[in-house]
Design an enzyme around this catalytic site. Structure first.
Site, PDB file in Angstrom:
ATOM      1  N   LYS A  86       0.838  -1.178   0.000  1.00  0.00           N
ATOM      2  CA  LYS A  86       0.000   0.000   0.000  1.00  0.00           C
ATOM      3  C   LYS A  86       0.886   1.246   0.000  1.00  0.00           C
ATOM      4  O   LYS A  86       2.059   1.116   0.365  1.00  0.00           O
ATOM      5  CB  LYS A  86      -0.936   0.004   1.204  1.00  0.00           C
ATOM      6  CG  LYS A  86      -0.220   0.270   2.532  1.00  0.00           C
ATOM      7  CD  LYS A  86      -1.212   0.498   3.633  1.00  0.00           C
ATOM      8  CE  LYS A  86      -1.589   1.944   3.745  1.00  0.00           C
ATOM      9  NZ  LYS A  86      -0.991   2.633   4.902  1.00  0.00           N
TER      10      LYS A  86
ATOM     11  N   HIS B 263      -1.059  -5.165   5.706  1.00  0.00           N
ATOM     12  CA  HIS B 263      -0.367  -5.934   6.747  1.00  0.00           C
ATOM     13  C   HIS B 263      -1.280  -6.273   7.932  1.00  0.00           C
ATOM     14  O   HIS B 263      -0.985  -7.167   8.708  1.00  0.00           O
ATOM     15  CB  HIS B 263       0.939  -5.246   7.182  1.00  0.00           C
ATOM     16  CG  HIS B 263       0.760  -4.110   8.148  1.00  0.00           C
ATOM     17  ND1 HIS B 263       0.380  -2.863   7.747  1.00  0.00           N
ATOM     18  CD2 HIS B 263       0.926  -4.035   9.486  1.00  0.00           C
ATOM     19  CE1 HIS B 263       0.312  -2.068   8.804  1.00  0.00           C
ATOM     20  NE2 HIS B 263       0.643  -2.751   9.880  1.00  0.00           N
TER      21      HIS B 263
ATOM     22  N   LYS C  16      -1.664  -9.882  10.744  1.00  0.00           N
ATOM     23  CA  LYS C  16      -1.572  -9.884  12.212  1.00  0.00           C
ATOM     24  C   LYS C  16      -2.285 -11.119  12.747  1.00  0.00           C
ATOM     25  O   LYS C  16      -3.411 -11.419  12.355  1.00  0.00           O
ATOM     26  CB  LYS C  16      -2.220  -8.625  12.793  1.00  0.00           C
ATOM     27  CG  LYS C  16      -1.393  -7.368  12.568  1.00  0.00           C
ATOM     28  CD  LYS C  16      -2.079  -6.172  13.206  1.00  0.00           C
ATOM     29  CE  LYS C  16      -1.416  -4.864  12.806  1.00  0.00           C
ATOM     30  NZ  LYS C  16      -0.258  -4.499  13.592  1.00  0.00           N
TER      31      LYS C  16
ATOM     32  N   ASP D 145      -4.986   6.503   4.563  1.00  0.00           N
ATOM     33  CA  ASP D 145      -3.868   5.760   5.160  1.00  0.00           C
ATOM     34  C   ASP D 145      -4.349   4.570   6.005  1.00  0.00           C
ATOM     35  O   ASP D 145      -3.681   3.543   6.050  1.00  0.00           O
ATOM     36  CB  ASP D 145      -3.048   6.728   6.034  1.00  0.00           C
ATOM     37  CG  ASP D 145      -1.801   6.079   6.616  1.00  0.00           C
ATOM     38  OD1 ASP D 145      -1.008   5.537   5.820  1.00  0.00           O
ATOM     39  OD2 ASP D 145      -1.626   6.107   7.856  1.00  0.00           O
TER      40      ASP D 145
ATOM     41  N   HIS E  10      -6.936  -0.744   6.293  1.00  0.00           N
ATOM     42  CA  HIS E  10      -6.899  -1.546   7.517  1.00  0.00           C
ATOM     43  C   HIS E  10      -8.270  -1.643   8.213  1.00  0.00           C
ATOM     44  O   HIS E  10      -8.725  -2.728   8.562  1.00  0.00           O
ATOM     45  CB  HIS E  10      -5.880  -0.984   8.510  1.00  0.00           C
ATOM     46  CG  HIS E  10      -4.498  -0.821   7.936  1.00  0.00           C
ATOM     47  ND1 HIS E  10      -3.961  -1.686   7.022  1.00  0.00           N
ATOM     48  CD2 HIS E  10      -3.532   0.112   8.162  1.00  0.00           C
ATOM     49  CE1 HIS E  10      -2.734  -1.302   6.710  1.00  0.00           C
ATOM     50  NE2 HIS E  10      -2.453  -0.214   7.387  1.00  0.00           N
TER      51      HIS E  10
ATOM     52  N   LYS F 229      -3.896   9.453  14.986  1.00  0.00           N
ATOM     53  CA  LYS F 229      -2.523   9.540  15.490  1.00  0.00           C
ATOM     54  C   LYS F 229      -2.522  10.423  16.734  1.00  0.00           C
ATOM     55  O   LYS F 229      -3.414  11.254  16.918  1.00  0.00           O
ATOM     56  CB  LYS F 229      -1.616  10.209  14.451  1.00  0.00           C
ATOM     57  CG  LYS F 229      -1.664   9.577  13.083  1.00  0.00           C
ATOM     58  CD  LYS F 229      -0.581   8.540  12.936  1.00  0.00           C
ATOM     59  CE  LYS F 229      -0.561   7.973  11.553  1.00  0.00           C
ATOM     60  NZ  LYS F 229      -0.360   6.544  11.499  1.00  0.00           N
TER      61      LYS F 229
HETATM   62  C1  BG6 Z   1       0.427   1.803   8.157  1.00  0.00           C
HETATM   63  C2  BG6 Z   1       0.118   3.259   8.112  1.00  0.00           C
HETATM   64  O1  BG6 Z   1      -0.172   1.147   7.071  1.00  0.00           O
HETATM   65  O2  BG6 Z   1      -0.066   1.248   9.373  1.00  0.00           O
HETATM   66  C3  BG6 Z   1       0.709   3.963   9.320  1.00  0.00           C
HETATM   67  O3  BG6 Z   1       0.650   3.825   6.922  1.00  0.00           O
HETATM   68  C4  BG6 Z   1       0.277   3.294  10.593  1.00  0.00           C
HETATM   69  O4  BG6 Z   1       0.333   5.340   9.334  1.00  0.00           O
HETATM   70  C5  BG6 Z   1       0.518   1.797  10.534  1.00  0.00           C
HETATM   71  O5  BG6 Z   1       1.010   3.867  11.664  1.00  0.00           O
HETATM   72  C6  BG6 Z   1      -0.070   1.099  11.742  1.00  0.00           C
HETATM   73  O6  BG6 Z   1       0.360  -0.232  11.757  1.00  0.00           O
HETATM   74  P1  BG6 Z   1       0.512  -1.043  13.112  1.00  0.00           P
HETATM   75  O7  BG6 Z   1       0.916  -2.409  12.652  1.00  0.00           O
HETATM   76  O8  BG6 Z   1       1.567  -0.355  13.904  1.00  0.00           O
HETATM   77  O9  BG6 Z   1      -0.821  -1.005  13.772  1.00  0.00           O
END
Ligand code: BG6
Length: 478
Positions: free
Chosen positions: A143, A173, A177, A230, A235, A326
């Site tokens: 992504k 990703h 998990k 993002d 996600h 964030k």
């Molecule tokens: C990423 C985003 O895909 O996922 C980030 O671009 C974000 O902004 C991250 O911080 C969060 O991933 P995780 O695995 O830390 O929850």
């Protein structure tokens, strides 16, 4: 169980993702014995570097971003002998011949595009024209997969010119998990939950992905993206799909992805009164979002909360509340399924009432809690109390349980195995953009400015109101 021997080429091998996630992840798989002897990893990028230089970079990345519990001294040197590097010009002819010579026949061949999407087409085309890839090769793409429907379609079309959909592995990703995969195990491996998993019994569902990090260091990318592109489009959408989808007939790529796609297609357009955008402000001790992205007038959101409806038989009238941001109070990702009240209280109004809530904690402290109503102890009358049935996966599985692989490790091994179940299909990504685009376009058309929120808070006040108006309450971020 070791995977088949493979040749993996990582384009963009000197970049941040490769250093933080991909290479340390591969090393951990090597330590755990899952990477076979004959596996080879070749870094490819623009930087002028030789094998030795790249190995040094890999060693540093692993020292910084971690081996695993099962990595013994000396394993790193062994791992490094499987690593090489070729300088490649993605837009020219340089390096492709040499890269081809490095690849061996008879092994699984995978190409990881850890590069800007603008290079996908150039690389895909050269993989074919220089004869590095064939109809069995796999390509892995990261992504952001586009920034809207049009760009995602264009990327899909470019990849489709050179590869079949069964060869394309689009990474989200979150699907790698362990706890996200657990959502499916909990829903479809138990008899207990699924009969209640619908609008007759579920009042609403909350999905929270809260982060404490700011966007410092990634401001350039993030300011063109914002939380909606993002995090939500990918996600949170994937989490929503896994929670809401119908049971697939089998845990197989297209069976699972067909069901996820149906959820996305059943999403109602979101009323703009049902979305709150936020942007973290500065406080006495730290700069705010606008300083991090070096644009004093940026109107990009670092927080989104929204109410979403899925118009299908199972979920009509059960709202899904999503939020992510964030610089919030705590790093917590969880899904809370809030069940309806019992239809009638035999104990009378003075006993109190509590709805059952099933909380699936994705990170940290992965586990599940089910809120259950019991009698408040003591000689008084019948008063009801809500207590948690709490399970931490780490405790339940015990200290001897196998180390849980990081999302990237799991996903890369799935690529080698040729299993696309945890990867997004092209039509799924497009459907997610088709739903997201009007929301973002609406913000632009209305000139909407995000609400400022205090760093370390739970987001803007309006996000709390979003639920209060419906007589509901967000779970605390902690
Ligand atoms: C990423 C985003 O895909 O996922 C980030 O671009 C974000 O902004 C991250 O911080 C969060 O991933 P995780 O695995 O830390 O929850």
């Amino acid at each position: 169980i070791p995977v088949d021997p493979f040749d993996l080429v990582i384009f963009g091998a000197t970049g941040d993702l490769a250093r933080r996630k991909i290479l340390p992840g591969l090393f951990r798989r090597f330590c755990s014995g899952q990477m076979p002897e004959e596996a080879r990893i070749t870094g490819a990028a623009r930087s002028d570097m030789d094998d030795a230089g790249f190995r040094e970079m890999v060693a540093e990345a692993i020292r910084e971003f971690g081996g695993g519990r099962s990595c013994e001294d000396g394993t790193l040197d062994d791992f490094l002998t499987r690593i090489g590097y070729v300088t490649v010009d993605a837009k020219g002819d340089g390096g492709w011949g040499e890269l081809k010579e490095r690849l061996r026949s008879g092994f699984v061949r995978a190409f990881y595009f850890s590069v800007a999407p603008s290079l996908f087409g150039d690389i895909a085309e050269r993989l074919r024209s220089f004869g590095l890839a064939d109809d069995d090769s796999r390509v892995v793409v990261e992504k952001p997969f586009g920034k809207d429907l049009a760009s995602a379609r264009a990327l899909n079309a470019t990849l489709a010119q050179h590869f079949d959909e069964t060869q394309i592995y689009r990474i989200d990703h979150y699907l790698g998990k362990e706890t996200v995969q657990n959502l499916m195990a909990v829903r479809f491996g138990n008899m207990l939950f699924e009969p209640l998993w619908n609008s007759q019994y579920v009042d609403h569902i909350q999905i929270t992905v809260a982060e404490t990090v700011d966007v410092g260091g990634r401001g350039g990318y993030y300011d063109t993206s914002g939380a909606m592109r993002d995090m939500v489009q990918n996600h949170l959408m994937q989490l929503l799909c896994l929670i809401a989808m119908e049971p697939p007939a089998r845990f197989e790529p297209d069976a699972v992805r067909d069901e996820k796609l149906k959820v996305i297609r059943a999403l109602d357009p979101v009323d703009y009164h049902h979305i709150v955008r936020g942007q973290y402000a500065a406080d006495e001790s730290q700069p705010g979002y606008r300083a991090h992205v070096e644009n004093p007038r940026s109107t990009t959101e670092s927080f989104v909360a929204m109410k979403v409806h899925i118009s299908n038989w199972r979920w009509a009238n059960t709202p899904f509340y999503l939020r992510t941001g964030k610089k919030l109070k705590a790093r917590t990702s969880e899904i809370a399924v809030v069940f309806k009240d019992a239809p009638h209280s035999i104990f009378g109004p003075e006993a109190g009432r509590h709805a059952n809530v099933l909380v699936i904690r994705l990170q940290p402290n992965e586990g599940m809690t089910l809120g259950v109503t019991i009698k408040e102890p003591g000689p008084g009358g019948m008063r009801l109390l809500d207590v948690p049935l709490d399970m931490s996966f780490a405790e339940a599985l015990g200290p001897d349980a196998e180390e849980v692989p990081d999302a990237y490790e799991r996903l890369i091994m799935d690529v080698i195995r040729g299993n696309q179940t945890l990867f997004m299909r092209g039509d799924e990504v497009e459907a997610a953009w088709r739903w997201t685009d009007p929301i973002i376009e609406g913000w632009t058309a209305r000139g909407e400015v995000p609400k400022p929120y205090e760093p370390g808070s739970s987001g803007p006040e309006d996000a709390l109101m979003l639920m209060h108006r419906d007589g509901r309450k967000w779970r605390e971020i902690k």
